[in-house]
Write an enzyme that holds these catalytic residues in place. Structure first.
Site, mmCIF file in Angstrom:
data_model
loop_
_atom_site.group_PDB
_atom_site.id
_atom_site.type_symbol
_atom_site.label_atom_id
_atom_site.label_comp_id
_atom_site.label_asym_id
_atom_site.label_seq_id
_atom_site.Cartn_x
_atom_site.Cartn_y
_atom_site.Cartn_z
ATOM 1 C CE LYS A 1 122.300 25.955 34.711
ATOM 2 N NZ LYS A 1 123.145 26.790 33.850
ATOM 3 N N GLY B 1 119.402 30.075 32.342
ATOM 4 C CA GLY B 1 119.035 31.236 31.542
ATOM 5 C C GLY B 1 118.502 32.391 32.384
ATOM 6 C CG PHE C 1 133.232 34.103 36.045
ATOM 7 C CD1 PHE C 1 134.482 33.517 36.153
ATOM 8 C CD2 PHE C 1 133.105 35.455 36.315
ATOM 9 C CE1 PHE C 1 135.593 34.270 36.540
ATOM 10 C CE2 PHE C 1 134.201 36.212 36.696
ATOM 11 C CZ PHE C 1 135.449 35.621 36.811
ATOM 12 N N GLY D 1 120.253 29.223 38.364
ATOM 13 C CA GLY D 1 119.145 29.087 37.435
ATOM 14 C C GLY D 1 119.608 28.795 36.019
ATOM 15 C CB THR E 1 119.517 23.011 28.621
ATOM 16 O OG1 THR E 1 120.043 24.338 28.699
ATOM 17 C CG2 THR E 1 118.163 22.944 29.303
#
Length: 230
Positions: free
Chosen positions: A37, A110, A18, A108, A41
């Site tokens: 990114k 996580g 966001f 990143g 995943t």
């Protein structure tokens, strides 16, 4: 010379994408920033890259493709293992190094202690790539602890932190959350932006970002003069 920077979250689904959408909607065209990114995943649905592009309606030239993509919605080390693959930190660091002097927002995967492999944490990759970091945290209950922990992990390793930015639902705690984190965390609050009250079209989202994101231009001014920070 450009200014690539790393967006580190205080956890998973905390609001990094966001935040990235807001940043790209407001600044990508004027400053030539691209979104990247490197590790994605959970690609069974809409990827984060696709989400940012759909939200902002920016053309393909504003986006870099992930270096690694894995289907499982899990930590990179586990998602890779599910497919019989291995993430190579050295290969990823070489890819990151090529973007050092470009205007690139690097999101990143996580939090900062997520393992890229079974013996290599994300924070080590952040440290070795030597990009300045913006920490994205939530506006809500629990963010003081999570954000301070993330700032501690980064600053204790002498990783350059430009500041933190809070995103999330509007609530009575958010102003105090931002103030306390800034006072105790040793990093400036770059801004606070709440979720829109309804789903927005790309045109509406761009207007929303122009009105509600980085309203004092603390973030952009910091990026434009990184040598003045810290």
């Amino acid at each position: 010379m450009g200014q690539a920077f790393y967006v580190a979250g205080t956890g998973t689904d905390i609001g990094k994408t966001f935040f990235s959408s807001l940043f790209m909607a407001k600044y990508a065209e004027n400053y030539g920033f691209r979104y990247w990114k490197p590790i994605q995943t959970g690609i069974t649905g809409l990827s984060d890259t696709e989400f940012v592009q759909k939200t902002t309606a920016l053309p393909d030239s504003f986006f870099l493709k992930p270096v690694y993509e894995f289907a499982a919605p899990a930590s990179p080390h586990y998602a890779a293992k599910q497919e019989g693959k291995t993430l190579d930190p050295k290969y990823l660091l070489n890819a990151l190094a090529k973007e050092r002097n470009t205007n690139t927002l690097i999101e990143g995967a996580g939090g900062v202690l997520v393992p890229w492999t079974e013996d290599y944490l994300a924070v080590k990759g952040i440290q070795e790539s030597n990009f300045p970091v913006v920490v994205v945290g939530s506006t809500e209950l629990g963010t003081i602890n999570h954000t301070l922990l993330t700032l501690e992990v980064l600053t204790s390793r002498f990783i350059p932190v430009l500041g933190f930015y809070l995103v999330g639902s509007k609530n009575e705690l958010q102003a105090d959350n931002a103030e306390i984190i800034q006072r105790l965390g040793g990093a400036p609050c770059l801004g606070v932006t709440n979720f829109p009250e309804q789903k927005l079209s790309p045109k509406e989202f761009i207007s929303f970002s122009n009105e509600s994101f980085d309203t004092k231009r603390n973030l952009m001014e910091t990026l434009l003069s990184p040598d003045d920070e810290g």
